[in-house]
Design an enzyme around this catalytic site. Structure first.
Site, short mmCIF file in Angstrom:
data_model
loop_
_atom_site.label_atom_id
_atom_site.label_comp_id
_atom_site.label_asym_id
_atom_site.label_seq_id
_atom_site.Cartn_x
_atom_site.Cartn_y
_atom_site.Cartn_z
N ASN A 13 0.87 -1.18 0.00
CA ASN A 13 0.00 0.00 0.00
C ASN A 13 0.91 1.23 0.00
OD1 ASN A 13 -1.81 2.02 0.50
ND2 ASN A 13 -2.41 1.30 2.55
N LYS A 15 0.09 4.34 -0.35
CA LYS A 15 -0.54 5.55 0.24
C LYS A 15 -0.23 6.78 -0.63
CE LYS A 15 -0.17 3.15 4.60
NZ LYS A 15 -0.10 3.18 6.03
N HIS A 104 -9.52 1.13 4.54
CA HIS A 104 -8.27 1.31 5.28
C HIS A 104 -8.52 2.25 6.46
CE1 HIS A 104 -4.20 2.46 6.30
NE2 HIS A 104 -3.83 1.35 5.70
N GLU A 106 -6.87 4.60 7.68
CA GLU A 106 -6.60 6.03 7.44
C GLU A 106 -7.80 6.71 6.78
OE1 GLU A 106 -2.84 5.46 5.47
OE2 GLU A 106 -1.97 4.87 7.39
N GLU A 171 -5.67 -5.25 10.14
CA GLU A 171 -4.63 -4.27 10.41
C GLU A 171 -4.96 -3.53 11.71
OE1 GLU A 171 -2.48 -2.92 6.64
OE2 GLU A 171 -4.32 -1.77 6.70
N SER A 208 3.09 -2.47 10.25
CA SER A 208 4.52 -2.55 10.55
C SER A 208 5.18 -3.86 10.10
CB SER A 208 4.78 -2.29 12.03
OG SER A 208 4.47 -0.94 12.34
#
Ligand code: PGA
Length: 251
Positions: A13, A15, A104, A106, A171, A208
């Site tokens: 990803n 981003k 996601h 975010e 996640e 991570s």
């Protein structure tokens, strides 16, 4: 091949982190690397992809070798019309995109994406015949309060048993971009719980992931792949992670 038959998915990803030139350099050198091109991903049943910014998709798709999926990070919940700034699932399909990330954390946080919006996005993606990586995960506070399964249960309410072209990504929000990862037994517990509810859907882990921990995470029961953020930006790191997936003899 059905998604349920794939051994591992290794997805990056990107981003909003790559410039056009760094994204092009990655895809160009990945696609020209003789070692990478000698991998038999089909036989190993491993799917590899990166998810760049919308504006880079068409260019990168032209440059990518066939084994490298170029996917999108989001889509509109509307099919078409007066929606300034939005990109429809159908438009993504028109430029040859086949995969899409939805939900996601975010976007859940910054764009306030909730279940009703995500349900509509998922419907648009399925209508456009796109495959989806649907992300779920709890915050640190929710974990500390013992609410992990309540939170996941709620986030997973948007799924419909008819959704087939879909993989899930667990996640934990507190693991994203922080360098912290859950204990392997915690990853296993959550994956087993999701697997028991959605046995047909592969579940990836994200948060991570680095070359140093990817092998161990790939070996955890129930983990069918990785959604990698920061460590997918550099070819060497992403390559090591894919290499581990190819070596991992779990199946
Ligand atoms: P990270 O991001 O690997 O940088 O933690 C993962 C993600 O957000 O998908």
């Amino acid at each position: 091949m059905q998604l349920s038959e794939i051994s591992y998915f290794v997805f990056g990803n990107w981003k909003m982190a790559q410039s056009l030139s760094s994204a092009e350099d990655f895809v160009k050198s990945w696609s020209a690397d003789p070692k990478i091109q000698s991998w038999d991903l089909e036989r190993a049943k491993v799917k590899v992809g990166v998810f760049p910014s919308y504006v880079h998709l068409a260019r990168l798709k032209e440059m990518a070798a066939p084994g490298l999926i170029i996917g999108a990070q989001d889509c509109s919940d509307e099919s078409e019309g007066a929606y300034t700034g939005e990109v429809s699932a159908k438009m993504l399909k028109e430029i040859g995109v086949e995969w899409l990330i939805l939900g996601h954390s975010e976007r859940r946080q910054r764009a306030k994406e909730d279940n009703s919006l995500l349900r509509r996005k998922l419907d648009r993606a399925i209508e456009a015949d796109l495959k989806v990586v649907f992300c779920v995960g709890e915050s640190l506070q929710e974990r500390e309060q013992g609410l992990v399964y309540e939170v996941l249960d709620k986030q997973l309410e948007v799924l419909n048993p008819a959704h087939k072209d879909l993989v899930l990504a667990y996640e934990p929000v507190w693991a994203i971009g922080t360098g912290k990862t859950p204990q392997m037994r915690d990853i296993e517990e959550v994956h087993q719980w999701i697997n028991s509810r959605f046995p047909a859907l592969p579940v990836l882990y994200g948060g991570s992931v680095k070359p140093e921990n990817s092998k161990e995470i790939l070996g955890v029961a129930g983990v069918r792949g990785l959604l990698v953020g920061g460590a997918s930006l550099k070819k060497e790191n992403f390559e090591s992670i894919v290499q581990y997936a190819l070596e991992c003899q779990k199946f």
